[in-house]
Design a protein around this motif. Structure first.
Motif, PDB file in Angstrom:
ATOM      1  N   ASP A   1      -0.675   2.729  -3.958  1.00 45.84           N
ATOM      2  CA  ASP A   1       0.652   3.725  -4.256  1.00 45.84           C
ATOM      3  C   ASP A   1       1.571   2.952  -3.162  1.00 45.84           C
ATOM      4  OD1 ASP A   1      -0.534   5.396  -5.805  1.00 45.84           O
ATOM      5  OD2 ASP A   1      -1.110   6.912  -4.235  1.00 45.84           O
ATOM      6  N   PHE A   2       1.262   2.569  -1.772  1.00 45.96           N
ATOM      7  CA  PHE A   2       2.398   2.080  -1.010  1.00 45.96           C
ATOM      8  C   PHE A   2       2.990   0.675  -1.580  1.00 45.96           C
ATOM      9  CE2 PHE A   2       2.971  -1.076   2.257  1.00 45.96           C
ATOM     10  CZ  PHE A   2       3.894  -0.629   3.093  1.00 45.96           C
ATOM     11  N   VAL A   3       1.984  -0.125  -2.288  1.00 45.91           N
ATOM     12  CA  VAL A   3       2.644  -1.419  -2.575  1.00 45.91           C
ATOM     13  C   VAL A   3       3.256  -1.095  -3.667  1.00 45.91           C
ATOM     14  CG1 VAL A   3       1.530  -3.444  -3.936  1.00 45.91           C
ATOM     15  CG2 VAL A   3       0.630  -2.749  -1.632  1.00 45.91           C
ATOM     16  N   ASN A   4       2.961  -0.057  -4.678  1.00 48.25           N
ATOM     17  CA  ASN A   4       3.659  -0.113  -5.973  1.00 48.25           C
ATOM     18  C   ASN A   4       5.092   0.721  -5.712  1.00 48.25           C
ATOM     19  OD1 ASN A   4       1.679  -0.887  -7.718  1.00 48.25           O
ATOM     20  ND2 ASN A   4       0.695   1.342  -7.916  1.00 48.25           N
ATOM     21  N   SER A   5       5.289   1.366  -4.621  1.00 46.54           N
ATOM     22  CA  SER A   5       6.347   2.023  -4.308  1.00 46.54           C
ATOM     23  C   SER A   5       7.301   1.000  -3.727  1.00 46.54           C
ATOM     24  CB  SER A   5       6.120   3.233  -3.490  1.00 46.54           C
ATOM     25  OG  SER A   5       5.633   2.949  -2.283  1.00 46.54           O
TER      26      SER A   5
ATOM     27  N   PHE B   1     -11.613  -5.407   3.096  1.00 49.35           N
ATOM     28  CA  PHE B   1     -12.728  -5.647   3.909  1.00 49.35           C
ATOM     29  C   PHE B   1     -13.293  -4.527   4.531  1.00 49.35           C
ATOM     30  CE2 PHE B   1     -10.123  -9.241   3.564  1.00 49.35           C
ATOM     31  CZ  PHE B   1     -10.848 -10.092   2.867  1.00 49.35           C
ATOM     32  N   ASN B   2     -13.079  -3.227   4.019  1.00 49.61           N
ATOM     33  CA  ASN B   2     -13.532  -2.132   4.673  1.00 49.61           C
ATOM     34  C   ASN B   2     -12.930  -1.637   5.827  1.00 49.61           C
ATOM     35  OD1 ASN B   2     -15.516  -1.458   2.546  1.00 49.61           O
ATOM     36  ND2 ASN B   2     -17.002  -3.137   3.411  1.00 49.61           N
ATOM     37  N   THR B   3     -11.665  -2.222   6.336  1.00 51.41           N
ATOM     38  CA  THR B   3     -11.156  -1.960   7.346  1.00 51.41           C
ATOM     39  C   THR B   3      -9.919  -0.959   7.126  1.00 51.41           C
ATOM     40  OG1 THR B   3      -9.298  -3.847   7.182  1.00 51.41           O
ATOM     41  CG2 THR B   3     -11.467  -4.315   8.281  1.00 51.41           C
ATOM     42  N   GLU B   4      -9.895  -0.337   5.826  1.00 47.53           N
ATOM     43  CA  GLU B   4      -8.611   0.563   5.588  1.00 47.53           C
ATOM     44  C   GLU B   4      -8.509   1.648   6.427  1.00 47.53           C
ATOM     45  OE1 GLU B   4     -11.955   1.438   2.503  1.00 47.53           O
ATOM     46  OE2 GLU B   4     -10.900  -0.506   3.650  1.00 47.53           O
ATOM     47  N   LYS B   5      -7.451   2.123   6.876  1.00 48.11           N
ATOM     48  CA  LYS B   5      -7.135   3.340   7.526  1.00 48.11           C
ATOM     49  C   LYS B   5      -6.863   4.520   6.795  1.00 48.11           C
ATOM     50  CE  LYS B   5      -7.616   0.864  11.292  1.00 48.11           C
ATOM     51  NZ  LYS B   5      -9.009   0.878  12.150  1.00 48.11           N
ATOM     52  N   VAL B   6      -6.477   4.270   5.431  1.00 51.31           N
ATOM     53  CA  VAL B   6      -6.331   5.396   4.521  1.00 51.31           C
ATOM     54  C   VAL B   6      -7.104   4.741   3.364  1.00 51.31           C
ATOM     55  CG1 VAL B   6      -3.922   5.860   5.236  1.00 51.31           C
ATOM     56  CG2 VAL B   6      -4.238   4.185   3.653  1.00 51.31           C
ATOM     57  N   SER B   7      -7.031   5.706   2.376  1.00 55.18           N
ATOM     58  CA  SER B   7      -7.714   5.239   0.968  1.00 55.18           C
ATOM     59  C   SER B   7      -7.020   4.143   0.310  1.00 55.18           C
ATOM     60  CB  SER B   7      -7.902   6.430  -0.088  1.00 55.18           C
ATOM     61  OG  SER B   7      -6.395   6.855  -0.440  1.00 55.18           O
ATOM     62  N   LEU B   8      -7.741   3.348  -0.478  1.00 48.42           N
ATOM     63  CA  LEU B   8      -7.147   2.280  -1.134  1.00 48.42           C
ATOM     64  C   LEU B   8      -6.207   2.872  -2.268  1.00 48.42           C
ATOM     65  CD1 LEU B   8     -10.284   0.089  -1.975  1.00 48.42           C
ATOM     66  CD2 LEU B   8      -8.206  -0.511  -0.445  1.00 48.42           C
ATOM     67  N   ASP B   9      -6.592   3.948  -2.955  1.00 49.35           N
ATOM     68  CA  ASP B   9      -5.427   4.473  -3.605  1.00 49.35           C
ATOM     69  C   ASP B   9      -4.122   4.756  -2.900  1.00 49.35           C
ATOM     70  OD1 ASP B   9      -7.114   4.726  -5.833  1.00 49.35           O
ATOM     71  OD2 ASP B   9      -7.904   6.985  -5.336  1.00 49.35           O
ATOM     72  N   LYS B  10      -4.225   5.185  -1.749  1.00 48.89           N
ATOM     73  CA  LYS B  10      -2.921   5.215  -1.027  1.00 48.89           C
ATOM     74  C   LYS B  10      -2.150   3.868  -0.810  1.00 48.89           C
ATOM     75  CE  LYS B  10      -3.626   9.667   1.144  1.00 48.89           C
ATOM     76  NZ  LYS B  10      -3.416  10.694   2.321  1.00 48.89           N
ATOM     77  N   ILE B  11      -3.158   2.823  -0.493  1.00 46.20           N
ATOM     78  CA  ILE B  11      -2.620   1.645  -0.305  1.00 46.20           C
ATOM     79  C   ILE B  11      -1.974   0.879  -1.611  1.00 46.20           C
ATOM     80  CG2 ILE B  11      -3.441  -0.777   0.431  1.00 46.20           C
ATOM     81  CD1 ILE B  11      -5.177   0.203   2.156  1.00 46.20           C
TER      82      ILE B  11
ATOM     83  N   ASN C   1       2.554  -6.575   5.200  1.00 43.12           N
ATOM     84  CA  ASN C   1       3.117  -5.192   5.357  1.00 43.12           C
ATOM     85  C   ASN C   1       2.041  -4.272   5.265  1.00 43.12           C
ATOM     86  OD1 ASN C   1       6.224  -4.659   5.385  1.00 43.12           O
ATOM     87  ND2 ASN C   1       5.856  -6.729   4.679  1.00 43.12           N
ATOM     88  N   ILE C   2       0.972  -4.284   4.640  1.00 44.45           N
ATOM     89  CA  ILE C   2      -0.097  -3.435   4.630  1.00 44.45           C
ATOM     90  C   ILE C   2      -0.647  -3.308   6.117  1.00 44.45           C
ATOM     91  CG2 ILE C   2      -2.374  -3.021   3.861  1.00 44.45           C
ATOM     92  CD1 ILE C   2      -1.344  -4.210   1.090  1.00 44.45           C
ATOM     93  N   VAL C   3      -0.559  -4.447   6.647  1.00 45.17           N
ATOM     94  CA  VAL C   3      -1.201  -4.655   8.090  1.00 45.17           C
ATOM     95  C   VAL C   3      -0.509  -3.934   9.020  1.00 45.17           C
ATOM     96  CG1 VAL C   3      -2.344  -5.989   9.993  1.00 45.17           C
ATOM     97  CG2 VAL C   3      -3.001  -6.287   7.390  1.00 45.17           C
TER      98      VAL C   3
END
Length: 363
Positions: A316-320, A304-314, A273-275
Motif C-alpha cells: 500500500d505504501f509503495v502503490n500510494s 526477508f522476514n524483516t518487515e515491521k508491518v504487514s506486507l500488505d501495508k508495504i 524508502n521502505i527501509v
C-alpha cells in the motif's frame, strides 16, 4: 552463528571501468544537447586500442574519439591510443516501440533494487567499504605528487557476521598498480597509511584482521596493457556487491528509456524508502518490463522476514507513493539531467556525496 561475506570493487583505471566511463561520457554528451537521445554506445579496450560501437539516435554532434581520449587522460593514462568507431542508427523497429505520446520501455527484462539498514547509506557494508577503498586509491594517486600508485586497482572486503549482524572485518585485500621503483614492503606501508587507515573504521579491525596487499607481487603492468576491458562487466561492483540479486543487463551506456538502467535506479529508490521509513530492515524489489510497454509487467517486494508491518501495508505504501511506469521514472528522478559519468565508477548506489535523485527519501 558466524558467517562471512565478501564484496569487491575496482578503480576507475581498471579496464572495464575505463569502458564504463567512456560509454557514460558519450551518453552525457548526447543528453546535454538532445534530451531525446536514444543511446546504447559501448567500448572495449585492449593494449592501446579502443573500439567504440553501438547504436545511437541523437541530434547531438558527438566526437567519439575525442571523448575517449579525454576520459583516458582524466583517469590518468598517458599513453596514446588508437580508436576505432562503429556506430549505427538505433533500429527503427525499436524506436517505433519506444517513442510515442509517452516513453515506453526500450527493452524487456528484469531489474532489482535493494536496501538494508546495515549502514547509514542503507547499503550493504562490504560493498560500501570496497568502493571507498577503491575511490581512496584514486584520490591519493591524483592528489599526492609523491604517490607510487598507478591507475589500475582492485579492492576486496570480507566481513564476519554473528547472528546476522556485522561483528568485524576479517580480511581486507588491496591490489594496486604501482611505479617500478618501490619495494613491496614500502608499497604496503603506503597503502595501509594512506588508503586503508583513511577509510576503514577502527572499531571493525582487530588483531586478527588480515590485510593483504598485492598478493601477486609486482603489479607494474596494468590497465588495458595487462588485461582487456568492456562496458558492463562490473555490474556487481556497480550495484550491491553480491548481497542482492541483479537484473539481466548492465547500467552504463544506456539512456533512461532503457529500463536496465532507469528501473534499476527506481527499484533502489523504492527499496531504500521502505527501509528508511522503517517498514523493514532489508528490502529487495524485482520489477519486469516488456519492450514497447510503459507499465511494468510485475513487481515483487521481498523483506526477508524483516518487515515491521504487514506486507500488505508495504505494498500500500509503495502503490500510494511510487509509480514504476517508464515516463514517471524518467520524470520523477530527472534522469535526463543526471551526469552518469559521476557514477560510472565506485558504485551507482549509496553515493551520498553526489545527491543522486534515486537516493532521496520521500516524505
Amino acid at each position: 552463528m558466524k558467517k562471512y561475506f565478501t564484496s569487491e570493487s575496482v578503480t576507475e583505471g581498471h579496464p572495464d571501468k575505463i569502458c564504463d566511463k567512456i560509454a557514460d561520457k558519450i551518453l552525457d554528451t548526447a543528453l546535454e544537447t538532445d534530451k531525446n537521445s536514444k543511446m546504447a554506445v559501448e567500448a572495449t579496450i585492449k593494449d592501446d586500442l579502443i573500439l567504440i560501437y553501438g547504436e545511437a539516435k541523437t541530434n547531438a554532434k558527438i566526437d567519439y574519439k575525442q571523448i575517449a581520449k579525454d576520459v583516458i587522460k582524466d583517469i590518468g593514462y598517458e599513453e596514446e591510443f588508437e580508436i576505432i568507431t562503429k556506430i549505427s542508427n538505433q533500429s527503427q523497429e525499436i524506436n517505433n516501440a519506444v517513442e510515442g505520446e509517452e516513453t515506453k520501455a526500450g527493452d524487456q527484462g528484469i531489474m532489482f533494487g535493494y536496501a538494508t539498514n546495515e549502514t547509514e547509506e542503507l547499503m550493504p557494508l562490504a560493498i560500501i567499504l570496497a568502493n571507498k577503498l577503491a575511490k581512496q586509491l584514486t584520490y591519493v594517486r591524483k592528489n599526492d605528487k609523491n604517490s607510487p600508485l598507478k591507475p589500475d586497482g582492485k579492492t576486496q572486503v570480507t566481513l564476519e557476521y554473528e547472528n546476522n549482524k556485522v561483528k568485524r572485518i576479517d580480511t581486507i585485500i588491496v591490489s594496486s598498480q604501482h611505479i617500478k621503483d618501490i619495494t613491496q614492503e614500502n608499497l604496503k606501508k603506503y597503502i595501509i597509511e594512506n588508503v586503508i587507515n583513511k577509510v576503514i573504521p577502527n572499531n571493525l579491525i582487530d588483531d586478527e584482521t588480515k590485510i593483504l596487499i598485492n598478493t601477486s607481487g609486482s603489479f607494474v603492468i596494468g590497465g588495458p596493457f595487462g588485461d582487456s576491458g568492456t562496458t558492463g562487466r562490473k555490474i556487481i561492483v556497480d550495484t550491491y556487491g553480491g548481497a542482492a540479486r541483479i537484473g539481466g543487463g548492465c547500467l552504463s551506456s544506456k539512456d533512461p528509456s532503457k529500463v536496465d538502467r532507469s528501473a534499476a535506479y527506481y527499484a533502489r529508490y523504492v527499496a531504500k524508502n521502505i527501509v528508511a521509513h522503517q517498514l523493514a530492515e532489508r528490502c529487495e524489489i524485482q520489477v519486469s518490463y516488456a519492450i514497447g510497454k510503459a507499465e511494468p509487467i510485475s513487481i515483487l517486494i521481498d523483506t526477508f522476514n524483516t518487515e515491521k508491518v504487514s506486507l500488505d501495508k508495504i505494498y500500500d505504501f509503495v502503490n500510494s507513493k511510487f509509480s514504476f511506469s517508464v515516463p514517471n521514472i524518467i520524470k520523477e528522478l530527472d534522469l535526463l539531467n543526471v551526469k552518469y559519468y559521476d557514477v560510472a565508477a565506485y558504485g551507482h548506489f549509496g553515493r551520498n556525496e553526489l545527491n543522486l535523485p534515486w537516493e532521496k527519501i520521500v516524505a
